[in-house]
Design a protein around this motif. Structure first.
Motif, PDB file in Angstrom:
ATOM      1  N   MET A  36       0.845  -1.180   0.000  1.00  0.00           N
ATOM      2  CA  MET A  36       0.000   0.000   0.000  1.00  0.00           C
ATOM      3  C   MET A  36       0.891   1.244   0.000  1.00  0.00           C
ATOM      4  N   ARG A  37       0.489   2.247  -0.747  1.00  0.00           N
ATOM      5  CA  ARG A  37       1.231   3.506  -0.832  1.00  0.00           C
ATOM      6  C   ARG A  37       1.168   4.256   0.490  1.00  0.00           C
ATOM      7  N   ASN A  38       2.217   5.040   0.764  1.00  0.00           N
ATOM      8  CA  ASN A  38       2.269   5.826   1.990  1.00  0.00           C
ATOM      9  C   ASN A  38       1.343   7.027   1.943  1.00  0.00           C
ATOM     10  N   SER A  39       1.047   7.509   0.758  1.00  0.00           N
ATOM     11  CA  SER A  39       0.198   8.688   0.673  1.00  0.00           C
ATOM     12  C   SER A  39      -0.606   8.668  -0.615  1.00  0.00           C
ATOM     13  N   VAL A  40      -1.656   9.457  -0.604  1.00  0.00           N
ATOM     14  CA  VAL A  40      -2.481   9.583  -1.799  1.00  0.00           C
ATOM     15  C   VAL A  40      -1.661  10.183  -2.931  1.00  0.00           C
ATOM     16  N   SER A  41      -0.816  11.165  -2.620  1.00  0.00           N
ATOM     17  CA  SER A  41      -0.026  11.797  -3.691  1.00  0.00           C
ATOM     18  C   SER A  41       0.925  10.791  -4.337  1.00  0.00           C
ATOM     19  N   GLU A  42       1.520   9.897  -3.558  1.00  0.00           N
ATOM     20  CA  GLU A  42       2.386   8.865  -4.141  1.00  0.00           C
ATOM     21  C   GLU A  42       1.585   7.946  -5.061  1.00  0.00           C
ATOM     22  N   ALA A  43       0.382   7.582  -4.632  1.00  0.00           N
ATOM     23  CA  ALA A  43      -0.468   6.711  -5.449  1.00  0.00           C
ATOM     24  C   ALA A  43      -0.877   7.404  -6.746  1.00  0.00           C
ATOM     25  N   LEU A  44      -1.173   8.697  -6.675  1.00  0.00           N
ATOM     26  CA  LEU A  44      -1.548   9.443  -7.879  1.00  0.00           C
ATOM     27  C   LEU A  44      -0.382   9.532  -8.861  1.00  0.00           C
ATOM     28  N   LEU A  45       0.795   9.812  -8.353  1.00  0.00           N
ATOM     29  CA  LEU A  45       1.968   9.883  -9.231  1.00  0.00           C
ATOM     30  C   LEU A  45       2.272   8.510  -9.827  1.00  0.00           C
ATOM     31  N   ASP A  46       2.115   7.473  -9.020  1.00  0.00           N
ATOM     32  CA  ASP A  46       2.300   6.115  -9.520  1.00  0.00           C
ATOM     33  C   ASP A  46       1.284   5.805 -10.613  1.00  0.00           C
ATOM     34  N   SER A  47       0.040   6.286 -10.452  1.00  0.00           N
ATOM     35  CA  SER A  47      -0.976   6.015 -11.469  1.00  0.00           C
ATOM     36  C   SER A  47      -0.605   6.664 -12.799  1.00  0.00           C
ATOM     37  N   PHE A  48       0.003   7.848 -12.752  1.00  0.00           N
ATOM     38  CA  PHE A  48       0.419   8.478 -14.005  1.00  0.00           C
ATOM     39  C   PHE A  48       1.576   7.695 -14.633  1.00  0.00           C
ATOM     40  N   GLN A  49       2.499   7.209 -13.817  1.00  0.00           N
ATOM     41  CA  GLN A  49       3.598   6.397 -14.355  1.00  0.00           C
ATOM     42  C   GLN A  49       3.064   5.097 -14.959  1.00  0.00           C
ATOM     43  N   ARG A  50       2.069   4.497 -14.308  1.00  0.00           N
ATOM     44  CA  ARG A  50       1.463   3.286 -14.873  1.00  0.00           C
ATOM     45  C   ARG A  50       0.794   3.597 -16.213  1.00  0.00           C
ATOM     46  N   ASN A  51       0.111   4.721 -16.281  1.00  0.00           N
ATOM     47  CA  ASN A  51      -0.513   5.153 -17.527  1.00  0.00           C
ATOM     48  C   ASN A  51       0.547   5.294 -18.624  1.00  0.00           C
ATOM     49  N   ASN A  52       1.678   5.887 -18.288  1.00  0.00           N
ATOM     50  CA  ASN A  52       2.757   6.042 -19.261  1.00  0.00           C
ATOM     51  C   ASN A  52       3.275   4.676 -19.715  1.00  0.00           C
ATOM     52  N   THR A  53       3.397   3.737 -18.777  1.00  0.00           N
ATOM     53  CA  THR A  53       3.840   2.380 -19.119  1.00  0.00           C
ATOM     54  C   THR A  53       2.844   1.724 -20.069  1.00  0.00           C
ATOM     55  N   ILE A  54       1.556   1.921 -19.832  1.00  0.00           N
ATOM     56  CA  ILE A  54       0.527   1.363 -20.716  1.00  0.00           C
ATOM     57  C   ILE A  54       0.679   1.933 -22.126  1.00  0.00           C
ATOM     58  N   LEU A  55       0.889   3.246 -22.221  1.00  0.00           N
ATOM     59  CA  LEU A  55       1.087   3.861 -23.542  1.00  0.00           C
ATOM     60  C   LEU A  55       2.306   3.257 -24.237  1.00  0.00           C
ATOM     61  N   LEU A  56       3.386   3.080 -23.508  1.00  0.00           N
ATOM     62  CA  LEU A  56       4.595   2.509 -24.102  1.00  0.00           C
ATOM     63  C   LEU A  56       4.392   1.046 -24.464  1.00  0.00           C
ATOM     64  N   ASN A  57       3.664   0.293 -23.633  1.00  0.00           N
ATOM     65  CA  ASN A  57       3.355  -1.097 -23.974  1.00  0.00           C
ATOM     66  C   ASN A  57       2.520  -1.165 -25.246  1.00  0.00           C
ATOM     67  N   LEU A  58       1.560  -0.271 -25.382  1.00  0.00           N
ATOM     68  CA  LEU A  58       0.738  -0.217 -26.586  1.00  0.00           C
ATOM     69  C   LEU A  58       1.608   0.122 -27.800  1.00  0.00           C
ATOM     70  N   LEU A  59       2.488   1.075 -27.639  1.00  0.00           N
ATOM     71  CA  LEU A  59       3.414   1.451 -28.716  1.00  0.00           C
ATOM     72  C   LEU A  59       4.261   0.257 -29.145  1.00  0.00           C
ATOM     73  N   ARG A  60       4.791  -0.479 -28.180  1.00  0.00           N
ATOM     74  CA  ARG A  60       5.650  -1.640 -28.472  1.00  0.00           C
ATOM     75  C   ARG A  60       4.882  -2.790 -29.117  1.00  0.00           C
ATOM     76  N   ALA A  61       3.569  -2.863 -28.840  1.00  0.00           N
ATOM     77  CA  ALA A  61       2.754  -3.970 -29.356  1.00  0.00           C
ATOM     78  C   ALA A  61       2.176  -3.691 -30.744  1.00  0.00           C
ATOM     79  N   LEU A  62       2.448  -2.515 -31.290  1.00  0.00           N
ATOM     80  CA  LEU A  62       1.880  -2.184 -32.602  1.00  0.00           C
ATOM     81  C   LEU A  62       2.355  -3.165 -33.661  1.00  0.00           C
ATOM     82  N   PRO A  63       1.443  -3.574 -34.525  1.00  0.00           N
ATOM     83  CA  PRO A  63       1.858  -4.429 -35.635  1.00  0.00           C
ATOM     84  C   PRO A  63       2.616  -3.602 -36.672  1.00  0.00           C
ATOM     85  N   GLU A  64       3.227  -4.275 -37.599  1.00  0.00           N
ATOM     86  CA  GLU A  64       3.912  -3.598 -38.707  1.00  0.00           C
ATOM     87  C   GLU A  64       2.942  -2.633 -39.372  1.00  0.00           C
TER      88      GLU A  64
END
Length: 167
Positions: A1-29
């Motif tokens: 569990m996160r120590n604070s709400v602000s840490e969880a919010l920042l983590d959620s944005f980093q997770r969102n960025n990871t999802i975007l990069l995963n989607l980018l990497r999964a693109l077909p030719e």
């Protein structure tokens, strides 16, 4: 569990960025050229738009954190690859998190001469909502070309970053 709400919010944005990069990497030719409809932005243009929107608003409300970050101009052949997009996303995500963290710790809004978010979380939520919209557009464009991300890959690349399921 996160120590604070602000840490969880920042983590959620980093997770969102990871999802975007995963989607980018999964693109077909040819996936960067896919379009949801004729005349709509290509997948590559949508990724560039996400980056440029991040930079625009960061420059408006916390310009000191936007220094050195570069926009993507999808017309430039060097920007037409996942390899050109990925580092830009990594840098802008770090800058946004630093800016939001700084403003949260200082108890200050995100504001500049022409734009204001009454609370740093509102800026972060704007970025998340905007980027989520474009993920939907990107997936729609890919479906139009006949590409549907396999369920196992979609679970690993997107949904497992938000929650864990045990059946």
């Amino acid at each position: 569990m996160r120590n604070s709400v602000s840490e969880a919010l920042l983590d959620s944005f980093q997770r969102n960025n990871t999802i975007l990069l995963n989607l980018l990497r999964a693109l077909p030719e040819g996936g960067l050229e896919a379009r949801a409809m004729e005349g709509s932005p290509s997948v590559g243009e949508q990724f560039a738009h996400i980056q440029n929107t991040r930079l625009f608003w960061l420059q408006q409300v916390a310009p000191e954190f936007a220094e050195g970050l570069l926009p993507l101009f999808y017309q430039d052949p060097d920007d037409r690859s996942a390899e050109g997009i990925e580092p830009a996303f990594e840098e802008s995500a770090r800058a946004i998190c630093k800016a939001v963290k700084h403003r949260l710790e200082a108890g200050q809004p995100m504001e500049g001469a022409h734009a204001r978010y009454d609370h740093p979380v509102l800026f972060l939520q704007h970025m998340l909502w905007h980027e989520g919209y474009h993920v939907g557009q990107i997936k729609l464009a890919l479906k139009r070309t006949g590409y549907v991300m396999p369920e196992v890959l979609e679970e690993q690349a997107i949904w497992s970053l938000w929650r864990t399921e045990v059946w």
